[in-house]
Design a protein around this motif. Structure first.
Motif, PDB file in Angstrom:
ATOM      1  N   ARG A  43       0.782  -1.391  -0.408  1.00  0.00           N
ATOM      2  CA  ARG A  43       0.037   0.073  -0.147  1.00  0.00           C
ATOM      3  C   ARG A  43       0.627   1.184  -0.191  1.00  0.00           C
ATOM      4  O   ARG A  43       0.771   2.259  -0.450  1.00  0.00           O
ATOM      5  CB  ARG A  43      -1.005   0.201   1.577  1.00  0.00           C
ATOM      6  CG  ARG A  43      -2.061   1.401   1.188  1.00  0.00           C
ATOM      7  CD  ARG A  43      -2.804   0.859   2.609  1.00  0.00           C
ATOM      8  NE  ARG A  43      -1.816   1.242   3.292  1.00  0.00           N
ATOM      9  CZ  ARG A  43      -2.570   1.077   4.990  1.00  0.00           C
ATOM     10  NH1 ARG A  43      -4.383   1.401   5.133  1.00  0.00           N
ATOM     11  NH2 ARG A  43      -1.785   1.465   5.743  1.00  0.00           N
ATOM     12  N   TYR A  44       1.931   1.204   0.758  1.00  0.00           N
ATOM     13  CA  TYR A  44       2.880   2.811   0.406  1.00  0.00           C
ATOM     14  C   TYR A  44       3.551   2.368  -0.669  1.00  0.00           C
ATOM     15  O   TYR A  44       3.017   3.760  -1.043  1.00  0.00           O
ATOM     16  CB  TYR A  44       3.860   2.096   2.053  1.00  0.00           C
ATOM     17  CG  TYR A  44       4.902   3.378   1.869  1.00  0.00           C
ATOM     18  CD1 TYR A  44       4.972   4.628   2.534  1.00  0.00           C
ATOM     19  CD2 TYR A  44       6.518   2.952   1.174  1.00  0.00           C
ATOM     20  CE1 TYR A  44       5.655   4.891   2.403  1.00  0.00           C
ATOM     21  CE2 TYR A  44       7.550   4.258   1.783  1.00  0.00           C
ATOM     22  CZ  TYR A  44       6.786   5.078   1.608  1.00  0.00           C
ATOM     23  OH  TYR A  44       8.269   6.188   2.157  1.00  0.00           O
ATOM     24  N   GLN A  45       3.447   1.082  -1.288  1.00  0.00           N
ATOM     25  CA  GLN A  45       4.447   1.456  -2.449  1.00  0.00           C
ATOM     26  C   GLN A  45       3.163   2.003  -3.135  1.00  0.00           C
ATOM     27  O   GLN A  45       4.208   3.013  -4.300  1.00  0.00           O
ATOM     28  CB  GLN A  45       4.932   0.356  -3.102  1.00  0.00           C
ATOM     29  CG  GLN A  45       5.554   0.341  -4.067  1.00  0.00           C
ATOM     30  CD  GLN A  45       5.838  -1.252  -4.909  1.00  0.00           C
ATOM     31  OE1 GLN A  45       5.558  -2.058  -4.022  1.00  0.00           O
ATOM     32  NE2 GLN A  45       7.416  -1.540  -6.224  1.00  0.00           N
ATOM     33  N   VAL A  46       2.045   1.959  -3.473  1.00  0.00           N
ATOM     34  CA  VAL A  46       1.205   2.247  -4.462  1.00  0.00           C
ATOM     35  C   VAL A  46       0.840   3.676  -4.121  1.00  0.00           C
ATOM     36  O   VAL A  46       1.087   4.656  -5.110  1.00  0.00           O
ATOM     37  CB  VAL A  46      -0.410   0.983  -4.312  1.00  0.00           C
ATOM     38  CG1 VAL A  46      -1.193   2.164  -5.168  1.00  0.00           C
ATOM     39  CG2 VAL A  46      -0.106  -0.209  -4.541  1.00  0.00           C
ATOM     40  N   LEU A  47       0.891   3.782  -2.461  1.00  0.00           N
ATOM     41  CA  LEU A  47       0.696   5.031  -2.765  1.00  0.00           C
ATOM     42  C   LEU A  47       1.900   6.521  -2.849  1.00  0.00           C
ATOM     43  O   LEU A  47       1.029   7.527  -3.446  1.00  0.00           O
ATOM     44  CB  LEU A  47       0.588   5.745  -1.041  1.00  0.00           C
ATOM     45  CG  LEU A  47      -1.410   4.860  -0.832  1.00  0.00           C
ATOM     46  CD1 LEU A  47      -0.999   5.313   1.216  1.00  0.00           C
ATOM     47  CD2 LEU A  47      -2.584   6.121  -1.305  1.00  0.00           C
ATOM     48  N   VAL A  48       3.130   5.944  -3.019  1.00  0.00           N
ATOM     49  CA  VAL A  48       4.164   6.917  -3.561  1.00  0.00           C
ATOM     50  C   VAL A  48       4.329   6.962  -4.809  1.00  0.00           C
ATOM     51  O   VAL A  48       4.722   8.172  -5.422  1.00  0.00           O
ATOM     52  CB  VAL A  48       5.435   6.448  -2.068  1.00  0.00           C
ATOM     53  CG1 VAL A  48       6.645   7.163  -2.851  1.00  0.00           C
ATOM     54  CG2 VAL A  48       5.062   6.514  -0.729  1.00  0.00           C
ATOM     55  N   SER A  49       4.029   5.847  -5.143  1.00  0.00           N
ATOM     56  CA  SER A  49       3.883   5.898  -6.801  1.00  0.00           C
ATOM     57  C   SER A  49       3.085   6.507  -7.403  1.00  0.00           C
ATOM     58  O   SER A  49       3.530   7.475  -8.075  1.00  0.00           O
ATOM     59  CB  SER A  49       4.012   4.910  -7.464  1.00  0.00           C
ATOM     60  OG  SER A  49       5.092   3.213  -6.744  1.00  0.00           O
ATOM     61  N   VAL A  50       1.989   7.044  -6.745  1.00  0.00           N
ATOM     62  CA  VAL A  50       0.776   7.448  -7.020  1.00  0.00           C
ATOM     63  C   VAL A  50       1.025   9.130  -7.245  1.00  0.00           C
ATOM     64  O   VAL A  50       0.743   9.637  -8.409  1.00  0.00           O
ATOM     65  CB  VAL A  50      -0.381   7.255  -6.805  1.00  0.00           C
ATOM     66  CG1 VAL A  50      -1.169   7.982  -7.256  1.00  0.00           C
ATOM     67  CG2 VAL A  50      -0.894   5.593  -7.717  1.00  0.00           C
ATOM     68  N   LYS A  51       1.453   8.687  -6.013  1.00  0.00           N
ATOM     69  CA  LYS A  51       2.289  10.258  -5.698  1.00  0.00           C
ATOM     70  C   LYS A  51       3.026  11.021  -6.350  1.00  0.00           C
ATOM     71  O   LYS A  51       3.115  12.206  -6.817  1.00  0.00           O
ATOM     72  CB  LYS A  51       2.126  10.546  -3.865  1.00  0.00           C
ATOM     73  CG  LYS A  51       2.438  12.284  -3.180  1.00  0.00           C
ATOM     74  CD  LYS A  51       2.956  11.961  -1.809  1.00  0.00           C
ATOM     75  CE  LYS A  51       3.180  14.090  -1.746  1.00  0.00           C
ATOM     76  NZ  LYS A  51       3.445  13.546   0.036  1.00  0.00           N
ATOM     77  N   CYS A  52       4.000  10.264  -6.379  1.00  0.00           N
ATOM     78  CA  CYS A  52       5.082  10.808  -7.645  1.00  0.00           C
ATOM     79  C   CYS A  52       4.814  11.027  -8.716  1.00  0.00           C
ATOM     80  O   CYS A  52       5.070  11.750  -9.297  1.00  0.00           O
ATOM     81  CB  CYS A  52       6.710   9.303  -7.231  1.00  0.00           C
ATOM     82  SG  CYS A  52       7.774  10.531  -8.282  1.00  0.00           S
ATOM     83  N   LEU A  53       4.030  10.125  -9.476  1.00  0.00           N
ATOM     84  CA  LEU A  53       2.993  10.287 -11.040  1.00  0.00           C
ATOM     85  C   LEU A  53       2.949  11.056 -11.059  1.00  0.00           C
ATOM     86  O   LEU A  53       3.152  11.705 -12.229  1.00  0.00           O
ATOM     87  CB  LEU A  53       3.246   8.499 -11.417  1.00  0.00           C
ATOM     88  CG  LEU A  53       2.620   8.749 -12.548  1.00  0.00           C
ATOM     89  CD1 LEU A  53       3.876   8.527 -13.583  1.00  0.00           C
ATOM     90  CD2 LEU A  53       1.852   7.230 -12.768  1.00  0.00           C
ATOM     91  N   LEU A  54       1.511  11.781 -10.482  1.00  0.00           N
ATOM     92  CA  LEU A  54       1.173  12.729 -10.321  1.00  0.00           C
ATOM     93  C   LEU A  54       1.974  13.865 -10.285  1.00  0.00           C
ATOM     94  O   LEU A  54       2.105  14.888 -11.022  1.00  0.00           O
ATOM     95  CB  LEU A  54      -0.199  12.740  -9.544  1.00  0.00           C
ATOM     96  CG  LEU A  54      -1.455  11.570  -9.212  1.00  0.00           C
ATOM     97  CD1 LEU A  54      -2.191  12.245  -8.574  1.00  0.00           C
ATOM     98  CD2 LEU A  54      -1.606  11.640 -10.673  1.00  0.00           C
ATOM     99  N   SER A  55       2.676  14.636  -9.241  1.00  0.00           N
ATOM    100  CA  SER A  55       4.003  14.996  -8.757  1.00  0.00           C
ATOM    101  C   SER A  55       4.795  15.687 -10.724  1.00  0.00           C
ATOM    102  O   SER A  55       4.743  16.367 -10.580  1.00  0.00           O
ATOM    103  CB  SER A  55       4.384  14.339  -7.755  1.00  0.00           C
ATOM    104  OG  SER A  55       3.888  14.706  -6.991  1.00  0.00           O
ATOM    105  N   LEU A  56       5.246  14.178 -10.841  1.00  0.00           N
ATOM    106  CA  LEU A  56       5.775  14.128 -12.275  1.00  0.00           C
ATOM    107  C   LEU A  56       4.920  14.964 -13.657  1.00  0.00           C
ATOM    108  O   LEU A  56       5.245  15.443 -14.246  1.00  0.00           O
ATOM    109  CB  LEU A  56       6.282  12.937 -12.868  1.00  0.00           C
ATOM    110  CG  LEU A  56       7.179  12.984 -11.316  1.00  0.00           C
ATOM    111  CD1 LEU A  56       7.958  10.766 -11.812  1.00  0.00           C
ATOM    112  CD2 LEU A  56       8.922  13.745 -11.555  1.00  0.00           C
ATOM    113  N   ILE A  57       3.878  14.988 -13.058  1.00  0.00           N
ATOM    114  CA  ILE A  57       3.027  15.015 -14.463  1.00  0.00           C
ATOM    115  C   ILE A  57       2.754  16.282 -14.166  1.00  0.00           C
ATOM    116  O   ILE A  57       2.235  17.586 -14.985  1.00  0.00           O
ATOM    117  CB  ILE A  57       1.735  14.307 -15.074  1.00  0.00           C
ATOM    118  CG1 ILE A  57       2.352  12.834 -14.920  1.00  0.00           C
ATOM    119  CG2 ILE A  57       0.814  14.370 -16.033  1.00  0.00           C
ATOM    120  CD1 ILE A  57       1.320  11.336 -15.218  1.00  0.00           C
ATOM    121  N   ILE A  58       2.052  16.358 -13.215  1.00  0.00           N
ATOM    122  CA  ILE A  58       1.177  17.756 -12.924  1.00  0.00           C
ATOM    123  C   ILE A  58       1.877  18.896 -12.536  1.00  0.00           C
ATOM    124  O   ILE A  58       1.847  20.331 -13.020  1.00  0.00           O
ATOM    125  CB  ILE A  58       0.219  17.514 -11.661  1.00  0.00           C
ATOM    126  CG1 ILE A  58      -0.985  16.900 -11.925  1.00  0.00           C
ATOM    127  CG2 ILE A  58      -0.856  19.078 -11.407  1.00  0.00           C
ATOM    128  CD1 ILE A  58      -2.036  16.592 -10.926  1.00  0.00           C
TER     129      ILE A  58
END
Length: 304
Positions: A43-58
């Protein structure tokens, strides 16, 4: 002794060994704690990955928009309108403006001729009449062609006024296009620099994101991975890809205000897809064939 990044292939497939390892772990005591811990880590890996991916895009998009609209565009507009006497940023803009102005002039002349013919019904009657007597009688009167050519002064005046108006519109349009091109150039360069610092700052999160994406891709079936490989190769180096590369380069050159050099575009299209195809085939042979041989076999079966 350094650890090898790729496991050696043994007599027993690795998938069977992993299955027995999971079964052995489940038989041991404390399995519930391990499952809960794995769930929390996942769960931590998924949350960090989604947050990182959105940060790199937005964040890059937001930073780019703010920089262009509130910093780079006002500075570029002030510099271009006060320190530059020219309107066109490159020769392609000048050629496009000349072609557009020439077509506009031809359109005005053609519309004036049609309007003059419609206002002189005697000219149409002379074309449709087959009676020689009527033609001779019309010849005694004022010729519609003379009437047409008598309006030459009005035609020149109309063309001159419309061309002046069109020239002003083209000057404003291409001046703004030059400003936007320079804004895109400087704004994107600053944005890429900020993205570089962002990648360095978020390096731990990016490592987790990379691990998550790698695990997600490897968890796909061999057919799905082969389909994605075929889709990617056909889009980038397929039969119809040269036209796509041409359009892509033209858009990039227009975006940054560079002249559209056909020799450069043709040379790029003739060499870059070939180089990309060679690198891709080497990657399949060197790495993917050792990591997932079944995917490579499925890939070759699908393309044959």
């Amino acid at each position: 002794m350094t650890k090898q990044a790729i496991e050696q292939t043994g007599l027993i497939p690795r998938s069977i060994i992993r299955t027995f390892d999971r079964f052995r772990i489940q038989l041991l005591s404390g399995t519930e704690k391990l499952v809960i811990q794995e769930f929390r880590i996942s769960r931590y890996q998924v949350l960090v990955s989604v947050k990182c991916l959105l940060s790199l895009i937005i964040l890059p998009i937001l930073i780019n928009c703010l920089l262009k609209n509130f910093l780079v565009l006002p500075l570029t507009t002030n510099f271009w309108n006060t320190h530059q006497q020219q309107i066109f940023l490159n020769s392609d803009q000048q050629n496009r403006a000349f072609i557009e102005l020439s077509q506009f002039e031809e359109k005005i002349y053609f519309e004036f001729l049609l309007d003059s013919f419609n206002k002189n019904p005697a000219f149409n009657n002379s074309l449709s009449s087959s009676n020689e007597a009527s033609i001779s009688n019309q010849a005694k009167n004022k010729s519609p062609l003379k009437t047409l050519y008598s309006d030459k002064y009005a035609l020149n005046k109309l063309i001159r006024e419309d061309i002046q108006r069109k020239t002003s519109e083209l000057a404003v349009f291409y001046n703004q296009e030059s400003i936007i091109a320079l804004t895109n150039l400087f704004g994107d360069v600053i944005t890429f620099i900020i993205i570089g610092f962002l990648i360095i700052w978020m390096k731990p999160q990016i490592i987790i994101l990379q691990s998550f994406l790698t695990e997600s891709i490897y968890s796909l079936s061999d057919t799905t991975k082969s389909f994605l490989l075929i889709l990617g190769t056909d889009l980038l180096v397929g039969f119809h890809s040269p036209r796509g590369w041409e359009i892509f380069l033209e858009l990039i050159l227009q975006h940054f205000g560079f002249p559209e050099n056909e020799d450069f575009i043709f040379l790029f299209v003739a060499t870059f897809p070939v180089l990309l195809d060679t690198v891709f085939k080497y990657w399949i042979f060197r790495y993917l064939n050792q990591i997932s041989p079944s995917t490579v076999a499925t890939y070759h079966s699908m393309i044959e």
